[in-house]
Write an enzyme that holds these catalytic residues in place. Structure first.
Site, short mmCIF file in Angstrom:
data_model
loop_
_atom_site.label_atom_id
_atom_site.label_comp_id
_atom_site.label_asym_id
_atom_site.label_seq_id
_atom_site.Cartn_x
_atom_site.Cartn_y
_atom_site.Cartn_z
N ASN A 1 0.79 -1.12 0.04
CA ASN A 1 0.14 0.24 0.11
C ASN A 1 0.90 1.44 -0.02
OD1 ASN A 1 -2.26 -1.37 -0.26
ND2 ASN A 1 -2.90 -1.19 1.92
N ARG B 1 -8.53 -0.78 -6.93
CA ARG B 1 -8.93 0.35 -6.51
C ARG B 1 -7.80 1.34 -6.47
NH1 ARG B 1 -13.69 1.91 -4.81
NH2 ARG B 1 -12.71 3.79 -3.55
N ARG C 1 -17.13 1.80 -1.34
CA ARG C 1 -16.12 2.50 -1.30
C ARG C 1 -15.93 3.84 -2.28
NH1 ARG C 1 -10.97 -1.69 -1.31
NH2 ARG C 1 -9.77 0.38 -0.55
N PRO C 2 -16.97 4.82 -1.72
CA PRO C 2 -16.88 5.86 -2.82
C PRO C 2 -15.83 6.66 -3.11
CG PRO C 2 -17.63 6.40 -0.59
CD PRO C 2 -17.29 4.88 -0.53
N ASP D 1 -15.88 10.16 -3.65
CA ASP D 1 -16.45 11.53 -3.36
C ASP D 1 -15.24 12.50 -2.97
OD1 ASP D 1 -16.68 9.83 -1.15
OD2 ASP D 1 -17.89 11.86 -0.19
N LEU D 2 -14.33 11.90 -1.85
CA LEU D 2 -13.47 12.80 -1.34
C LEU D 2 -12.30 13.23 -2.40
CD1 LEU D 2 -13.20 11.41 2.37
CD2 LEU D 2 -14.21 13.67 1.48
N ILE E 1 -14.17 1.59 9.95
CA ILE E 1 -13.52 2.13 8.57
C ILE E 1 -14.60 1.41 7.55
CG2 ILE E 1 -12.01 2.33 7.02
CD1 ILE E 1 -11.13 3.81 9.81
N ARG F 1 -2.54 -11.10 -4.37
CA ARG F 1 -2.75 -9.68 -4.60
C ARG F 1 -1.99 -8.93 -3.51
NH1 ARG F 1 -8.26 -7.34 -4.80
NH2 ARG F 1 -6.86 -5.30 -5.05
C1 EPZ Z 1 -6.46 2.19 1.81
O1 EPZ Z 1 -7.60 2.34 0.90
C2 EPZ Z 1 -5.92 0.74 1.51
N1 EPZ Z 1 -5.44 0.85 0.10
C3 EPZ Z 1 -6.86 -0.15 2.14
O2 EPZ Z 1 -6.30 -1.45 2.18
C4 EPZ Z 1 -7.12 0.12 3.55
O3 EPZ Z 1 -8.08 -0.64 4.01
C5 EPZ Z 1 -7.84 1.50 3.77
O4 EPZ Z 1 -6.91 2.53 3.08
C6 EPZ Z 1 -8.18 1.91 5.14
O5 EPZ Z 1 -6.99 2.19 5.92
C7 EPZ Z 1 -4.37 0.98 -0.23
O6 EPZ Z 1 -3.79 1.74 0.33
C8 EPZ Z 1 -4.21 0.74 -1.71
P1 EPZ Z 1 -9.76 5.06 2.55
P2 EPZ Z 1 -8.30 3.59 0.64
O7 EPZ Z 1 -10.00 6.07 1.27
O8 EPZ Z 1 -7.49 4.85 0.42
C9 EPZ Z 1 -14.35 6.21 3.05
C10 EPZ Z 1 -6.01 -3.79 1.84
O9 EPZ Z 1 -6.56 -4.72 2.12
N2 EPZ Z 1 -14.22 7.13 2.03
O10 EPZ Z 1 -8.66 5.59 3.68
O11 EPZ Z 1 -9.28 3.29 -0.21
C11 EPZ Z 1 -13.98 4.76 2.91
O12 EPZ Z 1 -15.26 4.29 2.37
C12 EPZ Z 1 -6.51 -2.55 1.52
O13 EPZ Z 1 -4.85 -3.79 1.56
C13 EPZ Z 1 -15.11 8.04 1.38
O14 EPZ Z 1 -16.36 7.98 2.24
O15 EPZ Z 1 -9.49 3.77 1.90
C14 EPZ Z 1 -13.71 4.25 4.09
O16 EPZ Z 1 -15.01 4.15 4.91
C15 EPZ Z 1 -8.20 -2.70 1.31
N3 EPZ Z 1 -14.89 8.86 0.55
C16 EPZ Z 1 -12.70 5.50 4.74
O17 EPZ Z 1 -13.32 6.68 3.86
C17 EPZ Z 1 -13.66 8.55 -0.48
O18 EPZ Z 1 -13.88 9.36 -1.47
C18 EPZ Z 1 -11.37 5.28 4.66
O19 EPZ Z 1 -11.32 4.89 3.33
C19 EPZ Z 1 -12.74 7.63 0.06
C20 EPZ Z 1 -12.99 7.05 1.19
#
Ligand code: EPZ
Length: 420
Positions: free
Chosen positions: A22, A91, A120-121, A123-124, A329, A399
């Site tokens: 990651n 993603r 997993r939106p 929007d942010l 999360i 993966r």
């Molecule tokens: C990263 O995903 C990791 N992926 C994920 O690891 C990890 O589970 C996640 O961070 C949380 O730590 C990579 O680094 C490649 P987020 P990311 O945006 O960035 C919400 C694994 O198994 N959200 O930090 O996509 C979201 O739904 C993977 O290696 C919005 O609402 O996660 C979640 O509830 C799986 N809007 C929270 O924020 C957005 O636009 C945190 O997600 C983006 C996210």
């Protein structure tokens, strides 16, 4: 498709931590910000890394990946379309959006789509890039953007579930070439985002506060190439820690940065393990014979990582008492429960909460992996369970875990790969 056939095992010895998937993925995307050569060391050899390398190739890069070192150079004129066939499998490819907008001034990146760990939106990501002045529309499953005149801005990036790792990464990357100063408020503090900030600084970006909730980026005209070593994979290290607890096996986990795992180490200690840290790097874990229950709430860093929730749940199914796990999360990231309950675990879920009633033993069964971390959890369950376990669909684990079965076998774990 491959499956793992696993028998109950006592593990012993030491295991080395690979480079972080990651951390590597967004850093690979960041190479799109320059035409110069970038050299990355300690890159794990994984499906997701190979997919991101293919995305870079489609976008005009030449990528050579050998023995953990990846060289990325510009081969053709930079392209700006990241197609669905590649993006849908991972993603993280969506974080090509920020660099493409900043460097190519346009981007067309497929929206990543649904995911088994929940909604997993993006929007942010879009909010942040639009705040920098990008014009973005969504059409036929693609996010299409124009970034002719990006300008620095103060951008609040907190969402319903707190900070976002890849949204922070995307905006930070786009802001490196925007005019003026960008301030990201409520930025993700994960070590992987900090590592991206350091990589960008090595390329010549002006950034301060990476790894804290307030990140400042002063845009520069261009970025150059650099060399960088990928940080250790804290989630892989934490997975071996959970395996040590679940199988009650003493293990030394080498080359992990213990400072990236404080909440995880605290939980393992509550569960009765004695853990010594050597040189801030190697973790010597001696689990107690009787596992103690613990309550876990997943949170953004430095809280307990959602990516270790499933693995620790498996260990807690054999603890002496009741534990509660709260997933803050991804409230639906509980696909593993049905599978481990088939092995004799006593887990009940209600919304984002799971009550884990500790039982003496798990029993081998045929079980199905649903996502990367759940697969790792099921492999741990198989190592701890009486008799034989078959974990189907282990392509998920390929993966994100480098040479997983070799590493487990070297510790004495009985795991073999076979065709389903
Ligand atoms: C990263 O995903 C990791 N992926 C994920 O690891 C990890 O589970 C996640 O961070 C949380 O730590 C990579 O680094 C490649 P987020 P990311 O945006 O960035 C919400 C694994 O198994 N959200 O930090 O996509 C979201 O739904 C993977 O290696 C919005 O609402 O996660 C979640 O509830 C799986 N809007 C929270 O924020 C957005 O636009 C945190 O997600 C983006 C996210």
């Amino acid at each position: 498709m491959d499956k793992f056939v696993i028998h109950k095992s006592a593990l012993r010895g030491s295991v080395s931590t690979s480079g972080s998937k990651n951390a590597a993925l967004p850093i690979m995307a960041a190479t799109l910000l320059t035409d110069d050569k970038c050299v990355l060391h300690n890159v794990p050899d994984l499906m997701d890394i190979r997919t991101m390398a293919d995305i870079l190739r489609v976008l005009g890069k030449k990528v050579i990946f050998e023995h953990g070192t990846m060289q990325v150079t510009a081969e053709k004129k930079g392209k700006y379309i990241a197609p669905y066939e590649l993006v849908r499998t991972m993603r993280a490819s969506f974080c090509a959006m920020g660099p493409l907008l900043a460097k190519q001034k346009k981007a067309k990146v497929s929206l990543p789509g649904g995911c088994v760990i929940g909604v997993r939106p993006v929007d942010l990501h879009i909010k942040g890039l639009e705040a920098l002045g990008a014009k973005i529309k969504v059409d036929a499953g693609y996010c299409i953007g124009e970034g002719k005149d990006l300008k620095g801005k103060v951008i609040y990036l907190g969402g319903h579930f707190g900070s976002s790792v890849l949204a922070t990464d995307n905006v930070m990357m786009a802001a490196t070439l925007a005019k003026g100063e960008t301030v990201i408020e409520y930025a993700a503090c994960e070590p992987e985002t900090e590592a991206l900030g350091l990589f960008l600084k090595n390329m010549g970006a002006q950034i301060s506060g990476e790894g804290t909730p307030i990140v400042r980026i002063r845009g520069v005209k261009s970025l150059g190439g650099c060399e960088f070593k990928i940080i250790p994979d804290r989630i892989e290290a934490g997975t071996f820690l959970a395996a040590s607890l679940a199988t009650r096996s003493p293990l030394t986990i080498k080359g992990a940065n213990a400072l990236h795992l404080t909440s995880v180490l605290e939980t393992a200690r509550k569960m009765g393990a004695k853990i010594t840290i050597r040189d801030n790097d190697d973790m010597v874990v001696v689990p107690s014979k009787k596992l103690l229950p613990a309550n876990i709430t997943t949170l953004p860093y430095p809280g307990f990582p959602t990516d270790l929730q499933a693995q620790f749940m498996v260990a807690l199914t054999m603890a002496d008492g009741i534990s509660m796990i709260t997933e803050k999360i991804y409230p639906d990231r509980f696909m593993h429960i049905a599978e481990i309950n088939r092995m004799g675990a006593g887990v009940q879920r209600s919304g984002p909460y799971s009550i884990v009633e500790g039982r003496d033993k798990l029993y081998g069964a045929q079980i199905k992996a649903s996502d990367l971390r759940a697969s790792a959890a099921l492999v741990i369950a198989g190592l701890a369970a009486e008799g034989k376990t078959e974990v189907m669909r282990v392509y998920h684990i390929d993966r994100g875990y480098e040479k997983i079965e070799d590493k487990i076998r070297a510790l004495g774990g009985k795991v073999t790969r076979a065709k389903e």
